[in-house]
Write a protein that holds these residues in place. Structure first.
Motif, short mmCIF file in Angstrom:
data_model
loop_
_atom_site.label_atom_id
_atom_site.label_comp_id
_atom_site.label_asym_id
_atom_site.label_seq_id
_atom_site.Cartn_x
_atom_site.Cartn_y
_atom_site.Cartn_z
N GLY A 1 0.82 -1.20 0.00
CA GLY A 1 0.00 0.00 0.00
C GLY A 1 0.86 1.25 0.00
O GLY A 1 2.08 1.19 0.21
N TYR A 2 0.21 2.40 -0.21
CA TYR A 2 0.99 3.62 -0.35
C TYR A 2 0.86 4.56 0.85
O TYR A 2 1.72 5.41 1.06
CB TYR A 2 0.62 4.37 -1.62
N VAL A 3 -0.17 4.45 1.66
CA VAL A 3 -0.35 5.37 2.77
C VAL A 3 0.76 5.16 3.81
O VAL A 3 1.03 4.04 4.24
CB VAL A 3 -1.73 5.18 3.42
N GLY A 4 1.39 6.27 4.19
CA GLY A 4 2.48 6.22 5.16
C GLY A 4 3.82 5.86 4.58
O GLY A 4 4.82 5.84 5.30
N LYS A 5 3.88 5.58 3.29
CA LYS A 5 5.13 5.18 2.65
C LYS A 5 5.79 6.38 1.96
O LYS A 5 5.12 7.34 1.57
CB LYS A 5 4.86 4.08 1.61
N ALA A 6 7.10 6.29 1.81
CA ALA A 6 7.85 7.33 1.10
C ALA A 6 7.41 7.40 -0.35
O ALA A 6 7.13 6.38 -0.99
CB ALA A 6 9.34 7.05 1.19
N LYS A 7 7.34 8.61 -0.91
CA LYS A 7 6.80 8.79 -2.25
C LYS A 7 7.74 8.34 -3.34
O LYS A 7 7.30 7.84 -4.38
CB LYS A 7 6.45 10.27 -2.46
N GLY A 8 9.03 8.54 -3.18
CA GLY A 8 9.98 8.18 -4.23
C GLY A 8 10.21 9.32 -5.20
O GLY A 8 9.49 10.33 -5.22
N LEU A 9 11.26 9.18 -6.02
CA LEU A 9 11.70 10.25 -6.91
C LEU A 9 10.65 10.64 -7.93
O LEU A 9 10.42 11.83 -8.20
CB LEU A 9 12.98 9.81 -7.62
N ALA A 10 10.00 9.65 -8.54
CA ALA A 10 9.05 9.94 -9.62
C ALA A 10 7.87 10.77 -9.11
O ALA A 10 7.47 11.76 -9.74
CB ALA A 10 8.56 8.64 -10.25
N GLN A 11 7.29 10.39 -7.98
CA GLN A 11 6.13 11.11 -7.45
C GLN A 11 6.52 12.52 -7.03
O GLN A 11 5.77 13.48 -7.27
CB GLN A 11 5.55 10.34 -6.26
N ILE A 12 7.69 12.67 -6.40
CA ILE A 12 8.14 14.00 -5.97
C ILE A 12 8.33 14.91 -7.17
O ILE A 12 7.90 16.08 -7.17
CB ILE A 12 9.45 13.88 -5.16
N ALA A 13 8.98 14.38 -8.22
CA ALA A 13 9.20 15.19 -9.42
C ALA A 13 7.88 15.53 -10.12
O ALA A 13 7.70 16.63 -10.63
CB ALA A 13 10.13 14.45 -10.38
#
Length: 827
Positions: free
Chosen positions: A649-661
């Protein structure tokens, strides 16, 4: 200029009928005009010639014999030179490799035509001797390996940019606040110029001219740098600081700041632990004799940071003081002490509802209470009424919280370019430049030369044997090792007692590490940070009117980031996984400054927004994984072990480079982006497609402070990193001091017995006053400034250019950075 020609060639190879006049052509013309004084129209004619001849330059119109060799054709020479550099970097360059490349690639179409080969009377394949001759004519040389500062990394694009845009301008600016200047009258300057001409030496040019009142008249004055003439060496030796401050510095003090005493001991008398240990043992014996029935002192509590940064001898003493077994490796000793920290909250008769651990939420304020620094702490899970003032020793394990407090824009000193906290900023004070470096001394350290008597040579060990590392400081006021008198050491220890730190038994200017798994471990950031804290304590006591500028290199974990730092190196491309969550970042309200954070590809953020680098409960799923669940879900698939595969799942997890960019509008949808690193010297890659490269150039990522910088700036001082791969510029000349010390160690002291290694090193530096006097240290620092001036004014393109410029500036005899003629002169 070769890089611009490579771009032109790539454009032709892509099938373009003509290369636009702007862009590549203008860039090539700008480089040609600046470095080679070539007119724009000349570059334009080269472009037309290049395009009309199918992506190569035609032979010189002066005739087919205008060049001696075919390899001297500009286009071929450029390609051959580029191939040799790439092959030598992989340690695969040889005459056979060059012969294969020339016969199989470079002398074949489309690089070379039959007409060109015929004009130079060349028939394929060429011989091995011809390939070797062409390599020599193209600048390739082979010889025994020799350490040199001028290597492939030295002239990398990012390194050169950092040298020209950051390091040199900052060092030149800060010299005005250092005692490196001499003010003399116009008459004395004319006499100095006459004396310089008499010995055929270069006349120093005035750095600044001004007039000053003297009685009822005005006197013309000239300001010079202490490096401008050898005649200033006597002046530096007589001056307690080695020079005056510049009259151009608006904050120049009217009275001289604190200077070291004239009776500084040799490093072995104080800086090295040998004599200090003997003095401590004697003092302990006297105390035991005076108080035979004294009760043993309760050992002070240790923090995790202190345990991790302690050497084996310190860990053994800590275990013995606490009744623990004091045998085993460093890792075993640390584990025993760390276990005490884990077990401590559960001991005693504390109520069951008392929390075992208090977690710092944030640091709100700072004060000085009876000489002690205290912080107002907000605790996680508690309200504002539970906030408490804590001594700084209780926050040793919270470097990230301290860094966040001291870097808060709301509490920064107005006008401070370093962003110091308003209570600690020292940027209006004189600057004390200290260089740092580490060096390893080994038991079997031999000279590279060896005598042979009738062909018989002495047997040598196969390896250099066990080693011991030495971490040292150097400056132009106290010299090597920051020597201190016993009275100064007492003052420093009194200050440290107020701040809850253990007493020092010697100057923190030198530290030793007997490295190895079963010894003191390995030098890391925690150990170096401990030395830096000890050094800043000593500096703040002995030189309160100064600001420290600590210059370090990029080795031994100096560039370690704090927990939660914005660091693209530790981020994944996608969300989740084992990557840690960085701290949040706020986009500036100002639209112009916001452009340094946001891109043009439909940004989801706007000025004033705060970007969190983990998915919150109300956030939509990742843009590149819209079907991702909020929480981890089990699937019907199983792995090889028969375990159920979990869909993350994605809640509470680090977003990563692609999502931040993507949220910042930096993610290009017209091309596939990746997370690979980009080499700026590799023109075959597009840096705008690298997520790491794009995000690393955002203002908040690019200006993220390292742990060391945050530690030094929290005390109002400056931490400056030297340029990567530039030992000739580093640390106030400390690299030269290491060379001098190793030569003395190898020739005069070392008996090549491993058990005597530490004793031999101490004995070597007990002679430091003889082979590393203050005058020699200043000479080494002067050499580093000569190299800096060469890079700033001369724009060298080769090792020969660098050394020619250094010699022209009359710094000292021109020599390679590791040349014995310079390091060991005047012996």
């Amino acid at each position: 200029m070769y890089k611009e020609l490579d771009r032109l060639e790539a454009a032709v190879a892509a099938g373009l009928e003509r290369v636009p006049k702007g862009g590549e052509l203008r860039a090539a013309a700008a480089v040609a005009a600046k470095e080679y004084a070539i007119h724009f129209e000349t570059v334009r004619s080269w472009q037309l010639d290049f395009v009309s001849n199918d992506g190569r330059f035609a032979p010189d119109q002066r005739g087919k014999w205008a060049r001696e060799l075919l390899i001297h054709e500009e286009d071929l020479q450029r390609k051959f030179h580029k191939w040799m550099i790439a092959t030598a970097k992989e340690e695969k360059l040889s005459v056979d490799a060059a012969l294969e490349y020339l016969n199989g690639t470079l002398l074949r179409p489309p690089h070379t035509t039959d007409e060109m080969l015929k004009d130079y009377h060349i028939s394929l394949p060429i011989s091995n001797k011809t390939a070797w001759y062409w390599m020599r004519k193209s600048g390739a040389q082979s010889g025994k390996f020799k350490q040199s500062y001028y290597n492939d990394h030295h002239e990398a694009e990012l390194v050169k940019r950092d040298r020209a845009d950051r390091y040199i301008p900052e060092m030149d600016r800060d010299e005005l606040r250092q005692p490196l200047w001499v003010q003399i009258s116009r008459k004395k300057y004319d006499a100095l110029a006459h004396a310089s001409k008499a010995v055929h030496s270069e006349v120093p040019l005035p750095r600044h001219e001004y007039v000053t009142p003297e009685g009822e008249s005005m006197v013309e004055m000239v300001e010079l740098h202490v490096d401008d003439s050898d005649h200033f060496e006597a002046f530096r030796a007589a001056h307690p600081l080695g020079g005056d401050f510049s009259v151009r510095w608006s904050g120049r003090p009217e009275t001289a700041p604190s200077s070291p005493p004239s009776n500084l001991p040799n490093p072995a008398e104080d800086t090295l632990p040998a004599a200090a240990e003997a003095a401590a043992a004697e003092a302990a014996a006297e105390a035991a004799a005076a108080q035979p029935t004294a009760t043993p002192a309760v050992p002070q509590p240790l923090s995790k940071t202190e345990i991790r940064a302690s050497l084996k001898q310190e860990l053994v003493a800590a275990c013995e003081a606490r009744g623990l077994e004091a045998t085993g490796t460093v890792a075993v000793l640390r584990a025993r002490l760390l276990a005490l920290l884990v077990d401590a909250p559960g001991e005693g008769d504390a109520p069951a509802d008392t929390p075992a651990v208090y977690i710092v939420n944030s640091i709100l304020d700072r004060r000085v209470n009876e000489g002690r620094i205290e912080y107002l702490v907000s605790w996680e899970g508690y309200g504002a009424e539970e906030n408490s003032w804590e001594p700084e020793s209780n926050l040793d394990d919270c470097p990230a919280k301290l860094a966040a407090f001291y870097s808060n824009p709301c509490t920064q000193c107005p006008g401070c370019i370093y962003g110091h906290h308003r209570d600690v900023c020292r940027c209006c004070k004189p600057l004390y430049h200290v260089g740092h470096d580490e060096c390893i001394f080994r038991s079997f350290l031999y000279s590279i030369f060896q005598w042979a008597i009738k062909g018989v040579r002495a047997l040598r060990k196969k390896s250099e044997g066990p080693g011991e590392m030495m971490s040292a400081m150097q400056d132009e006021i106290r010299g090597f090792g920051f020597p201190m008198t016993p009275a100064e050491l007492e003052r420093v220890n009194a200050f440290r007692a107020l701040r809850g730190r253990p007493a020092l038994d010697c100057s923190p200017g030198v530290r030793f590490l007997s490295y190895g798994k079963n010894k003191d471990g390995y030098w890391d950031y925690e150990m170096f940070a401990k030395q830096v804290v000890d050094f800043m304590d000593a500096f703040d006591v002995l030189h309160p009117e100064w600001q420290l500028m600590l210059e370090v290199d990029w080795s031994s974990g100096h560039a370690k980031h704090l927990e939660g730092a914005l660091n693209v190196i530790v981020m994944n491309v996608g969300y989740g996984g084992g990557q840690k969550v960085p701290r949040e970042s706020t986009i500036p309200d100002d639209a112009e400054r916001a452009k340094l954070y946001l891109g043009s590809h439909n940004p989801q953020l706007k000025p004033g927004d705060t970007q969190y680098f983990y998915f919150r409960e109300d956030d939509p799923p990742p843009f590149n994984a819209p079907q991702a669940p909020k929480k981890d879900e089990e699937t019907t698939k199983r792995n090889r072990k028969g375990e159920c595969i979990i869909k993350e799942g994605y809640v509470g997890k680090a977003k990563g480079l692609a999502q931040i960019a993507w949220e910042r509008g930096l993610y290009r949808t017209d091309a596939k982006m990746h997370g690979n690193k980009i080499d700026p010297d590799d023109e075959s890659t597009d840096p705008t497609l690298s997520l790491r490269y794009v995000l690393a150039n955002c203002w908040d990522f690019a200006h993220e402070k390292t742990a060391l910088v945050a530690l030094v700036e929290s005390r109002g001082h400056i931490c400056r990193f030297c340029v990567k791969g530039h030992p000739e510029l580093a640390g106030a000349g400390i690299e030269y001091s290491w060379g001098k010390a190793k030569q003395k160690f190898r020739r005069d002291v070392n008996d090549r017995i491993p058990a005597h290694l530490h004793k031999n090193i101490v004995a070597c530096f007990s002679r430091a006053a003889a082979f590393l006097p203050l005058a020699r240290v200043r000479k080494f620092a002067r050499k580093t400034r000569a190299y800096r001036r060469a890079y700033r004014d001369g724009q060298p393109n080769s090792l020969a250019d660098v050394e020619k410029l250094v010699k022209a500036y009359k710094s000292h005899r021109a020599a390679d950075v590791f040349d014995k003629k310079f390091c060991h002169a005047d012996d």
